[in-house]
Design a protein around this motif. Structure first.
Motif, mmCIF file in Angstrom:
data_model
loop_
_atom_site.group_PDB
_atom_site.id
_atom_site.type_symbol
_atom_site.label_atom_id
_atom_site.label_comp_id
_atom_site.label_asym_id
_atom_site.label_seq_id
_atom_site.Cartn_x
_atom_site.Cartn_y
_atom_site.Cartn_z
ATOM 1 N N GLY A 14 0.782 -1.288 0.125
ATOM 2 C CA GLY A 14 -0.081 -0.049 0.037
ATOM 3 C C GLY A 14 0.657 1.247 -0.234
ATOM 4 N N ALA A 18 1.962 4.011 -6.837
ATOM 5 C CA ALA A 18 0.723 3.474 -7.502
ATOM 6 C C ALA A 18 1.011 3.302 -9.041
ATOM 7 N N SER A 40 3.523 -5.739 -9.185
ATOM 8 C CA SER A 40 2.963 -5.500 -7.768
ATOM 9 C C SER A 40 4.211 -5.618 -6.648
ATOM 10 N N ARG A 44 2.132 -0.444 -6.109
ATOM 11 C CA ARG A 44 0.668 -0.540 -5.836
ATOM 12 C C ARG A 44 0.041 -0.655 -6.898
#
Length: 380
Positions: A14, A18, A40, A44
Protein backbone atom coordinates in the motif's frame (compact mmCIF):
# COMPACT_ATOMS: atom_id res chain seq x y z
CA UNK A 1 -25.10 8.05 -1.42
CA UNK A 2 -21.76 7.92 -3.26
CA UNK A 3 -21.56 7.10 -6.94
CA UNK A 4 -20.47 3.53 -7.77
CA UNK A 5 -16.84 3.00 -8.70
CA UNK A 6 -15.22 0.97 -11.42
CA UNK A 7 -14.62 -2.59 -10.32
CA UNK A 8 -10.95 -3.05 -9.55
CA UNK A 9 -8.30 -5.24 -8.00
CA UNK A 10 -5.45 -3.86 -5.92
CA UNK A 11 -2.16 -5.73 -5.43
CA UNK A 12 1.18 -4.91 -3.89
CA UNK A 13 2.35 -2.82 -0.92
CA UNK A 14 0.00 0.00 0.00
CA UNK A 15 2.95 2.34 0.51
CA UNK A 16 4.56 1.61 -2.88
CA UNK A 17 4.21 3.96 -5.88
CA UNK A 18 0.79 3.54 -7.48
CA UNK A 19 0.40 2.01 -10.95
CA UNK A 20 -3.02 1.85 -12.62
CA UNK A 21 -3.63 -0.67 -15.42
CA UNK A 22 -6.37 -0.14 -17.99
CA UNK A 23 -8.01 -2.85 -20.14
CA UNK A 24 -8.92 -3.21 -23.78
CA UNK A 25 -12.49 -3.09 -25.04
CA UNK A 26 -14.21 -6.43 -24.44
CA UNK A 27 -11.80 -7.63 -21.75
CA UNK A 28 -11.72 -7.48 -17.97
CA UNK A 29 -8.78 -6.82 -15.69
CA UNK A 30 -7.88 -10.48 -16.28
CA UNK A 31 -6.00 -9.11 -19.29
CA UNK A 32 -3.22 -8.28 -16.82
CA UNK A 33 -3.16 -11.65 -15.00
CA UNK A 34 0.29 -12.62 -16.29
CA UNK A 35 1.83 -9.19 -15.70
CA UNK A 36 0.24 -7.51 -12.66
CA UNK A 37 1.58 -9.88 -9.96
CA UNK A 38 5.16 -9.20 -11.06
CA UNK A 39 4.61 -5.44 -11.27
CA UNK A 40 3.10 -5.50 -7.79
CA UNK A 41 6.44 -6.49 -6.27
CA UNK A 42 7.45 -2.82 -6.18
CA UNK A 43 4.20 -1.01 -7.10
CA UNK A 44 0.74 -0.62 -5.67
CA UNK A 45 -0.99 -2.02 -8.74
CA UNK A 46 -4.65 -1.20 -9.34
CA UNK A 47 -6.26 -2.79 -12.41
CA UNK A 48 -9.79 -1.81 -13.31
CA UNK A 49 -12.73 -2.98 -15.45
CA UNK A 50 -14.49 -0.92 -18.09
CA UNK A 51 -18.16 -0.21 -17.36
CA UNK A 52 -20.28 -3.27 -18.15
CA UNK A 53 -17.15 -5.44 -18.30
CA UNK A 54 -15.97 -7.78 -15.56
CA UNK A 55 -17.51 -6.51 -12.35
CA UNK A 56 -18.03 -2.83 -13.24
CA UNK A 57 -21.62 -1.54 -13.34
CA UNK A 58 -22.98 -1.00 -16.84
CA UNK A 59 -24.79 2.13 -15.68
CA UNK A 60 -21.52 4.06 -15.45
CA UNK A 61 -21.70 4.75 -19.20
CA UNK A 62 -24.30 6.01 -21.65
CA UNK A 63 -24.75 6.25 -25.44
CA UNK A 64 -22.36 8.85 -26.79
CA UNK A 65 -19.80 8.14 -24.08
CA UNK A 66 -16.38 9.77 -24.51
CA UNK A 67 -12.88 8.70 -23.57
CA UNK A 68 -12.74 11.80 -21.37
CA UNK A 69 -15.69 10.50 -19.35
CA UNK A 70 -13.99 7.13 -18.95
CA UNK A 71 -10.86 8.94 -17.77
CA UNK A 72 -12.99 10.78 -15.20
CA UNK A 73 -14.17 7.41 -13.85
CA UNK A 74 -10.52 6.34 -13.48
CA UNK A 75 -9.70 9.54 -11.59
CA UNK A 76 -12.73 8.98 -9.34
CA UNK A 77 -11.39 5.51 -8.56
CA UNK A 78 -7.93 6.89 -7.79
CA UNK A 79 -9.45 9.56 -5.54
CA UNK A 80 -11.51 6.97 -3.66
CA UNK A 81 -8.36 4.92 -3.07
CA UNK A 82 -6.44 7.96 -1.86
CA UNK A 83 -4.09 7.93 -4.85
CA UNK A 84 -3.08 11.44 -5.85
CA UNK A 85 -0.41 10.67 -8.43
CA UNK A 86 0.19 7.44 -10.30
CA UNK A 87 1.91 5.72 -13.19
CA UNK A 88 -0.48 4.40 -15.81
CA UNK A 89 -0.46 1.67 -18.46
CA UNK A 90 -3.38 0.85 -20.73
CA UNK A 91 -4.18 -1.40 -23.67
CA UNK A 92 -6.18 -0.14 -26.68
CA UNK A 93 -9.15 1.76 -25.19
CA UNK A 94 -7.32 1.70 -21.87
CA UNK A 95 -4.35 3.28 -23.64
CA UNK A 96 -6.59 6.01 -25.05
CA UNK A 97 -7.67 6.77 -21.48
CA UNK A 98 -3.99 7.15 -20.58
CA UNK A 99 -3.37 9.55 -23.46
CA UNK A 100 -6.37 11.65 -22.37
CA UNK A 101 -5.06 11.76 -18.80
CA UNK A 102 -1.60 12.79 -20.00
CA UNK A 103 -3.05 15.66 -22.06
CA UNK A 104 -5.76 16.89 -19.70
CA UNK A 105 -4.55 15.82 -16.23
CA UNK A 106 -0.73 15.68 -16.41
CA UNK A 107 -0.45 16.59 -12.75
CA UNK A 108 -1.94 13.19 -11.85
CA UNK A 109 0.50 11.09 -13.91
CA UNK A 110 4.10 10.27 -13.08
CA UNK A 111 4.61 8.24 -16.27
CA UNK A 112 2.60 6.62 -19.05
CA UNK A 113 2.73 3.41 -21.10
CA UNK A 114 0.38 3.06 -24.09
CA UNK A 115 0.06 -0.51 -25.38
CA UNK A 116 -1.42 -1.63 -28.70
CA UNK A 117 -3.43 1.56 -28.92
CA UNK A 118 -3.85 4.63 -31.10
CA UNK A 119 -4.41 8.37 -31.11
CA UNK A 120 -7.43 8.00 -33.44
CA UNK A 121 -8.51 4.32 -34.04
CA UNK A 122 -9.09 4.68 -37.78
CA UNK A 123 -11.99 7.12 -37.63
CA UNK A 124 -15.56 6.90 -36.42
CA UNK A 125 -17.35 4.79 -39.04
CA UNK A 126 -16.17 1.26 -38.08
CA UNK A 127 -16.93 1.91 -34.43
CA UNK A 128 -20.36 3.34 -35.16
CA UNK A 129 -21.10 0.27 -37.23
CA UNK A 130 -19.91 -2.06 -34.47
CA UNK A 131 -21.97 -0.20 -31.87
CA UNK A 132 -25.08 -0.53 -34.07
CA UNK A 133 -24.42 -4.26 -34.58
CA UNK A 134 -24.04 -4.91 -30.85
CA UNK A 135 -27.14 -2.90 -29.95
CA UNK A 136 -29.09 -4.85 -32.57
CA UNK A 137 -27.74 -8.39 -32.19
CA UNK A 138 -25.82 -8.49 -28.91
CA UNK A 139 -22.19 -9.45 -28.47
CA UNK A 140 -22.23 -12.94 -29.99
CA UNK A 141 -21.26 -11.86 -33.55
CA UNK A 142 -18.39 -9.68 -32.30
CA UNK A 143 -17.15 -12.16 -29.71
CA UNK A 144 -17.01 -14.84 -32.41
CA UNK A 145 -14.18 -12.92 -34.11
CA UNK A 146 -12.32 -12.01 -30.92
CA UNK A 147 -9.47 -14.48 -31.39
CA UNK A 148 -8.72 -13.15 -34.88
CA UNK A 149 -8.71 -9.54 -33.69
CA UNK A 150 -6.82 -10.14 -30.46
CA UNK A 151 -4.27 -12.90 -31.06
CA UNK A 152 -2.10 -14.52 -33.70
CA UNK A 153 -3.48 -17.73 -35.28
CA UNK A 154 -3.56 -20.71 -32.92
CA UNK A 155 -3.32 -18.63 -29.73
CA UNK A 156 -6.19 -17.77 -27.39
CA UNK A 157 -7.00 -16.95 -23.77
CA UNK A 158 -10.40 -18.55 -23.03
CA UNK A 159 -10.98 -16.40 -19.94
CA UNK A 160 -10.75 -13.21 -21.97
CA UNK A 161 -13.01 -14.50 -24.74
CA UNK A 162 -15.54 -15.53 -22.10
CA UNK A 163 -15.35 -12.05 -20.55
CA UNK A 164 -16.03 -10.60 -24.00
CA UNK A 165 -19.18 -12.70 -24.38
CA UNK A 166 -20.34 -11.78 -20.87
CA UNK A 167 -19.97 -8.01 -21.26
CA UNK A 168 -23.07 -5.83 -21.21
CA UNK A 169 -24.02 -5.03 -24.85
CA UNK A 170 -25.18 -1.48 -24.16
CA UNK A 171 -22.05 -0.67 -22.17
CA UNK A 172 -19.86 -2.24 -24.85
CA UNK A 173 -21.62 -0.17 -27.53
CA UNK A 174 -21.13 2.97 -25.43
CA UNK A 175 -17.40 2.22 -25.28
CA UNK A 176 -17.46 1.88 -29.07
CA UNK A 177 -19.00 5.37 -29.15
CA UNK A 178 -16.02 6.60 -27.12
CA UNK A 179 -13.56 5.08 -29.59
CA UNK A 180 -15.50 6.53 -32.54
CA UNK A 181 -15.16 10.06 -31.18
CA UNK A 182 -11.54 9.77 -30.03
CA UNK A 183 -8.86 11.70 -31.92
CA UNK A 184 -6.10 13.29 -29.89
CA UNK A 185 -3.45 13.64 -32.60
CA UNK A 186 -3.39 17.43 -32.42
CA UNK A 187 -2.58 17.32 -28.68
CA UNK A 188 0.18 14.73 -28.60
CA UNK A 189 2.98 17.31 -28.64
CA UNK A 190 1.70 18.70 -25.34
CA UNK A 191 2.30 15.43 -23.47
CA UNK A 192 5.15 16.00 -21.04
CA UNK A 193 5.08 12.89 -18.84
CA UNK A 194 7.65 10.16 -19.61
CA UNK A 195 5.90 8.00 -22.22
CA UNK A 196 6.50 4.49 -23.53
CA UNK A 197 4.69 3.04 -26.54
CA UNK A 198 4.46 -0.75 -26.92
CA UNK A 199 3.34 -2.19 -30.26
CA UNK A 200 2.48 -5.76 -31.19
CA UNK A 201 4.22 -6.41 -34.48
CA UNK A 202 1.34 -8.69 -35.60
CA UNK A 203 -1.46 -6.40 -34.35
CA UNK A 204 -4.15 -5.90 -37.03
CA UNK A 205 -6.26 -3.54 -34.91
CA UNK A 206 -3.63 -0.96 -33.99
CA UNK A 207 -0.55 -1.77 -36.10
CA UNK A 208 2.90 -0.53 -35.08
CA UNK A 209 2.47 2.52 -37.32
CA UNK A 210 -0.20 3.82 -34.93
CA UNK A 211 2.18 3.61 -31.98
CA UNK A 212 5.02 5.07 -34.03
CA UNK A 213 2.84 8.05 -34.87
CA UNK A 214 2.39 8.73 -31.15
CA UNK A 215 6.08 8.15 -30.38
CA UNK A 216 7.12 10.58 -33.11
CA UNK A 217 4.82 13.29 -31.76
CA UNK A 218 5.30 12.96 -27.98
CA UNK A 219 8.57 14.61 -26.89
CA UNK A 220 11.07 12.06 -25.63
CA UNK A 221 8.76 9.08 -26.06
CA UNK A 222 10.22 5.58 -26.53
CA UNK A 223 8.79 2.84 -28.74
CA UNK A 224 9.11 -0.93 -28.28
CA UNK A 225 7.82 -3.41 -30.87
CA UNK A 226 7.16 -6.95 -29.67
CA UNK A 227 7.65 -9.69 -32.29
CA UNK A 228 4.88 -12.28 -32.38
CA UNK A 229 2.44 -10.16 -30.41
CA UNK A 230 -1.00 -9.21 -31.66
CA UNK A 231 -3.49 -6.80 -30.08
CA UNK A 232 -3.55 -8.12 -26.51
CA UNK A 233 0.21 -8.17 -25.97
CA UNK A 234 0.08 -8.43 -22.13
CA UNK A 235 -1.80 -11.73 -22.49
CA UNK A 236 0.12 -13.14 -25.44
CA UNK A 237 3.67 -11.96 -24.68
CA UNK A 238 3.61 -11.10 -20.96
CA UNK A 239 7.35 -11.43 -20.37
CA UNK A 240 8.24 -8.96 -23.11
CA UNK A 241 5.60 -6.49 -21.90
CA UNK A 242 6.73 -6.92 -18.30
CA UNK A 243 10.37 -6.25 -19.20
CA UNK A 244 9.46 -3.06 -21.04
CA UNK A 245 7.13 -1.80 -18.30
CA UNK A 246 9.59 -2.54 -15.51
CA UNK A 247 12.33 -0.60 -17.25
CA UNK A 248 10.00 2.32 -18.00
CA UNK A 249 8.32 2.64 -14.64
CA UNK A 250 11.56 2.22 -12.74
CA UNK A 251 12.87 5.20 -14.70
CA UNK A 252 15.40 3.00 -16.49
CA UNK A 253 15.73 5.10 -19.64
CA UNK A 254 15.84 8.44 -17.81
CA UNK A 255 18.18 7.22 -15.09
CA UNK A 256 20.22 5.39 -17.70
CA UNK A 257 20.77 8.58 -19.67
CA UNK A 258 21.82 10.38 -16.49
CA UNK A 259 24.36 7.66 -15.66
CA UNK A 260 25.56 7.50 -19.25
CA UNK A 261 26.33 11.22 -19.10
CA UNK A 262 27.99 10.92 -15.70
CA UNK A 263 30.28 8.11 -16.85
CA UNK A 264 30.99 9.04 -20.47
CA UNK A 265 30.55 12.81 -20.33
CA UNK A 266 28.07 15.17 -21.96
CA UNK A 267 30.22 15.75 -25.02
CA UNK A 268 30.33 12.08 -25.98
CA UNK A 269 26.61 11.48 -25.34
CA UNK A 270 25.63 14.62 -27.23
CA UNK A 271 27.62 13.40 -30.24
CA UNK A 272 25.95 10.00 -30.05
CA UNK A 273 22.51 11.60 -29.82
CA UNK A 274 23.25 13.91 -32.75
CA UNK A 275 24.17 10.89 -34.91
CA UNK A 276 20.98 9.05 -33.96
CA UNK A 277 18.64 8.17 -36.83
CA UNK A 278 15.26 6.39 -36.92
CA UNK A 279 17.23 3.26 -37.83
CA UNK A 280 19.46 3.47 -34.71
CA UNK A 281 16.94 4.99 -32.28
CA UNK A 282 15.76 1.68 -30.82
CA UNK A 283 19.34 0.57 -30.25
CA UNK A 284 20.22 3.83 -28.51
CA UNK A 285 17.14 3.44 -26.31
CA UNK A 286 18.19 -0.15 -25.56
CA UNK A 287 21.66 1.01 -24.49
CA UNK A 288 20.30 3.75 -22.23
CA UNK A 289 17.58 1.57 -20.75
CA UNK A 290 19.45 -1.68 -20.12
CA UNK A 291 23.21 -1.11 -20.15
CA UNK A 292 23.15 2.22 -18.32
CA UNK A 293 19.71 2.14 -16.67
CA UNK A 294 19.98 -1.35 -15.17
CA UNK A 295 23.55 -2.70 -15.23
CA UNK A 296 25.50 0.47 -14.40
CA UNK A 297 22.96 1.52 -11.74
CA UNK A 298 23.14 -1.81 -9.89
CA UNK A 299 24.74 -0.89 -6.52
CA UNK A 300 26.35 -4.32 -6.06
CA UNK A 301 29.52 -3.06 -7.75
CA UNK A 302 31.05 0.40 -7.54
CA UNK A 303 31.56 2.33 -10.76
CA UNK A 304 35.34 2.01 -10.37
CA UNK A 305 34.94 -1.77 -10.33
CA UNK A 306 32.60 -1.67 -13.32
CA UNK A 307 35.14 0.40 -15.23
CA UNK A 308 37.85 -2.17 -14.54
CA UNK A 309 35.60 -5.01 -15.71
CA UNK A 310 34.60 -3.07 -18.81
CA UNK A 311 38.19 -2.28 -19.75
CA UNK A 312 39.11 -5.96 -19.42
CA UNK A 313 36.14 -7.13 -21.52
CA UNK A 314 36.89 -4.62 -24.27
CA UNK A 315 40.53 -5.70 -24.45
CA UNK A 316 39.50 -9.37 -24.53
CA UNK A 317 37.27 -8.80 -27.55
CA UNK A 318 39.52 -6.29 -29.31
CA UNK A 319 37.03 -3.43 -29.18
CA UNK A 320 39.69 -0.71 -29.15
CA UNK A 321 37.46 2.19 -30.25
CA UNK A 322 35.19 1.45 -27.31
CA UNK A 323 38.29 0.99 -25.13
CA UNK A 324 39.39 4.58 -25.77
CA UNK A 325 35.97 5.83 -24.72
CA UNK A 326 36.06 3.77 -21.52
CA UNK A 327 39.59 4.79 -20.63
CA UNK A 328 38.26 8.35 -20.56
CA UNK A 329 35.26 7.13 -18.56
CA UNK A 330 37.56 5.38 -16.08
CA UNK A 331 39.45 8.63 -15.54
CA UNK A 332 36.15 10.45 -14.98
CA UNK A 333 35.19 7.75 -12.50
CA UNK A 334 38.30 8.23 -10.39
CA UNK A 335 40.72 5.57 -11.66
CA UNK A 336 44.31 6.79 -11.86
CA UNK A 337 46.55 6.18 -14.88
CA UNK A 338 48.49 3.74 -12.70
CA UNK A 339 45.33 1.75 -11.91
CA UNK A 340 44.33 1.68 -15.58
CA UNK A 341 47.82 0.43 -16.41
CA UNK A 342 47.51 -2.31 -13.78
CA UNK A 343 44.23 -3.47 -15.32
CA UNK A 344 45.78 -3.59 -18.79
CA UNK A 345 48.84 -5.43 -17.47
CA UNK A 346 46.57 -8.12 -16.04
CA UNK A 347 44.88 -8.47 -19.44
CA UNK A 348 48.28 -9.43 -20.84
CA UNK A 349 48.10 -12.58 -18.72
CA UNK A 350 44.47 -13.50 -19.29
CA UNK A 351 43.69 -11.98 -22.71
CA UNK A 352 47.05 -12.27 -24.43
CA UNK A 353 50.10 -10.07 -24.91
CA UNK A 354 49.15 -8.80 -28.40
CA UNK A 355 45.75 -7.66 -27.11
CA UNK A 356 47.34 -5.91 -24.15
CA UNK A 357 49.95 -4.31 -26.40
CA UNK A 358 47.20 -2.75 -28.55
CA UNK A 359 45.31 -1.74 -25.42
CA UNK A 360 48.35 0.03 -23.92
CA UNK A 361 48.79 1.95 -27.17
CA UNK A 362 45.16 3.11 -27.09
CA UNK A 363 45.30 4.01 -23.40
CA UNK A 364 48.60 5.89 -23.78
CA UNK A 365 47.13 7.98 -26.58
CA UNK A 366 44.01 8.79 -24.53
CA UNK A 367 46.03 9.67 -21.43
CA UNK A 368 48.26 11.98 -23.48
CA UNK A 369 45.21 13.68 -24.99
CA UNK A 370 43.66 14.12 -21.57
CA UNK A 371 46.89 15.53 -20.15
CA UNK A 372 47.10 18.03 -23.02
CA UNK A 373 43.48 19.03 -22.63
CA UNK A 374 43.31 19.26 -18.86
CA UNK A 375 46.87 19.60 -17.69
CA UNK A 376 46.63 16.46 -15.54
CA UNK A 377 46.37 12.91 -16.80
CA UNK A 378 43.97 11.88 -14.08
CA UNK A 379 41.48 14.74 -14.24
CA UNK A 380 38.30 14.68 -16.26
Amino acid sequence: MTDPLLNHRAEGPGTAPALLLGPSLGTSYALWDAVAPELSVDHRVVRWDLPGHGGSPAGLVHPGQTVGELAALVLALADALGIERFAYAGVSLGGAVGLHLAVHHPERLSSLAVICSSAHFNGSKPWQERAELVRREGLAPVAATADARWFTPGFTVPRLVADHRAADPEAYAACCDALAAFDIRDRLESIAVPTLLIAGREDPATPPAHLREIADAVPGAALVEIPGASHLAPAQCPEAVLTALRAHFSGGARRGMEVRREVLGDEHVDRAQARQTPFTALFQDFISRYAWGEIWTDPTLARRERSMITLTALVAHGHYDELAMHVRAALRGGLTPEEIGAVLLQTAVYCGVPAANSAFAVAQRVLAEEETADGTAGSG
